[in-house]
Design an enzyme around this catalytic site. Structure first.
Site, mmCIF file in Angstrom:
data_model
loop_
_atom_site.group_PDB
_atom_site.id
_atom_site.type_symbol
_atom_site.label_atom_id
_atom_site.label_comp_id
_atom_site.label_asym_id
_atom_site.label_seq_id
_atom_site.Cartn_x
_atom_site.Cartn_y
_atom_site.Cartn_z
ATOM 1 N N PRO A 1 0.792 -1.221 0.000
ATOM 2 C CA PRO A 1 0.000 0.000 0.000
ATOM 3 C C PRO A 1 0.831 1.280 0.000
ATOM 4 O O PRO A 1 1.869 1.364 0.642
ATOM 5 C CB PRO A 1 -0.835 -0.108 1.278
ATOM 6 C CG PRO A 1 -0.186 -1.137 2.111
ATOM 7 C CD PRO A 1 0.549 -2.040 1.186
ATOM 8 N N ASN A 2 0.338 2.213 -0.757
ATOM 9 C CA ASN A 2 0.855 3.579 -0.877
ATOM 10 C C ASN A 2 2.142 3.697 -1.686
ATOM 11 O O ASN A 2 2.602 4.807 -1.945
ATOM 12 C CB ASN A 2 1.040 4.233 0.506
ATOM 13 C CG ASN A 2 -0.250 4.295 1.268
ATOM 14 O OD1 ASN A 2 -1.254 4.780 0.757
ATOM 15 N ND2 ASN A 2 -0.256 3.771 2.476
ATOM 16 N N ARG B 1 4.893 11.363 -2.046
ATOM 17 C CA ARG B 1 4.556 11.490 -0.626
ATOM 18 C C ARG B 1 5.781 11.226 0.232
ATOM 19 O O ARG B 1 6.611 10.389 -0.096
ATOM 20 C CB ARG B 1 3.425 10.546 -0.229
ATOM 21 C CG ARG B 1 3.828 9.087 -0.150
ATOM 22 C CD ARG B 1 2.716 8.240 0.489
ATOM 23 N NE ARG B 1 3.145 6.873 0.669
ATOM 24 C CZ ARG B 1 3.648 6.375 1.795
ATOM 25 N NH1 ARG B 1 3.780 7.125 2.856
ATOM 26 N NH2 ARG B 1 4.022 5.124 1.868
ATOM 27 N N TYR C 1 11.133 8.657 1.739
ATOM 28 C CA TYR C 1 11.188 7.676 0.656
ATOM 29 C C TYR C 1 11.919 8.168 -0.592
ATOM 30 O O TYR C 1 12.136 7.381 -1.511
ATOM 31 C CB TYR C 1 9.769 7.239 0.275
ATOM 32 C CG TYR C 1 9.039 6.628 1.440
ATOM 33 C CD1 TYR C 1 9.423 5.386 1.947
ATOM 34 C CD2 TYR C 1 7.988 7.281 2.047
ATOM 35 C CE1 TYR C 1 8.769 4.823 3.023
ATOM 36 C CE2 TYR C 1 7.320 6.724 3.135
ATOM 37 C CZ TYR C 1 7.722 5.497 3.616
ATOM 38 O OH TYR C 1 7.076 4.948 4.683
ATOM 39 N N ASN D 1 8.095 -5.585 -1.034
ATOM 40 C CA ASN D 1 8.039 -4.462 -0.111
ATOM 41 C C ASN D 1 6.593 -4.415 0.363
ATOM 42 O O ASN D 1 5.742 -3.838 -0.311
ATOM 43 C CB ASN D 1 8.443 -3.152 -0.782
ATOM 44 C CG ASN D 1 8.447 -1.997 0.203
ATOM 45 O OD1 ASN D 1 7.840 -2.068 1.266
ATOM 46 N ND2 ASN D 1 9.126 -0.924 -0.149
ATOM 47 N N ALA E 1 3.200 -1.075 4.904
ATOM 48 C CA ALA E 1 2.568 -1.170 6.219
ATOM 49 C C ALA E 1 2.080 -2.578 6.546
ATOM 50 O O ALA E 1 1.965 -2.941 7.721
ATOM 51 C CB ALA E 1 1.416 -0.179 6.316
ATOM 52 N N GLU F 1 12.757 -9.453 1.340
ATOM 53 C CA GLU F 1 11.927 -8.333 1.798
ATOM 54 C C GLU F 1 12.732 -7.042 1.678
ATOM 55 O O GLU F 1 13.906 -7.005 2.047
ATOM 56 C CB GLU F 1 11.533 -8.583 3.250
ATOM 57 C CG GLU F 1 10.695 -7.504 3.878
ATOM 58 C CD GLU F 1 10.362 -7.807 5.339
ATOM 59 O OE1 GLU F 1 9.665 -6.989 5.942
ATOM 60 O OE2 GLU F 1 10.820 -8.838 5.880
#
Length: 157
Positions: free
Chosen positions: A16-17, A24, A29, A80, A83, A105
């Site tokens: 997510p995101n 953002r 990031y 990845n 969250a 990961e």
């Protein structure tokens, strides 16, 4: 049956995101986008005679479906989970169905320097490697590791 990078692409999953990379929280990031990640990973995989299959979803169930697909059609998974790292036993359970498939990961930021709730990842319990805090370059490191593990049949992990 273990697949090599020459036989099957690396599945690169983003949670997510991550569709908003470069838009953002640039201070955390960076300014790179998911398209930049895909280009970097494709170049790294091509150097080993392979390819990547990059996907992103804000929906846990879709990520699980893609993990199920990867166990049949890919040589490894770079994930990845964003969250979902800290909350999703379901992603862990899906990854646990991928016997013999290397999993790495990735976290763009160093999750251990952030809020305490981010210090634990369920996905790490299955991952053959965890890369955190290396920015977008962490994806390239993950592709390199998958290429090595897939070439070794995971035996040297």
């Amino acid at each position: 049956m273990a697949r090599t990078l020459a036989d099957a692409p690396i599945m690169i999953l983003n949670g997510p995101n991550l569709n908003l990379l470069g838009q953002r929280q640039v201070d955390i990031y960076g300014a790179g986008t998911l398209a930049d990640v895909e280009a970097m990973c494709a170049e790294a995989a091509a150097a080993h005679g392979g390819s990547v299959d990059l996907r992103q979803s804000n929906h846990e169930g879709e990520l699980i479906d893609w993990i199920h697909e990867a166990r049949l059609n890919h040589c490894g998974i770079v994930i990845n989970p964003a969250a979902y790292s800290h909350t999703s036993v379901a992603l862990l359970d899906a990854l646990n169905t991928c016997d013999g498939l290397p999993v790495v990961e990735v976290h763009i930021s160093n999750i251990h320097r952030r809020e305490e709730f981010r210090h634990h990842s369920y996905v790490s319990l299955r991952a053959d490697g965890v890369i955190a805090g290396c920015g977008l370059q962490g994806y390239v490191f993950a592709v390199e590791r998958i290429a090595a593990l897939a070439g070794e049949g995971l035996a040297a992990a």
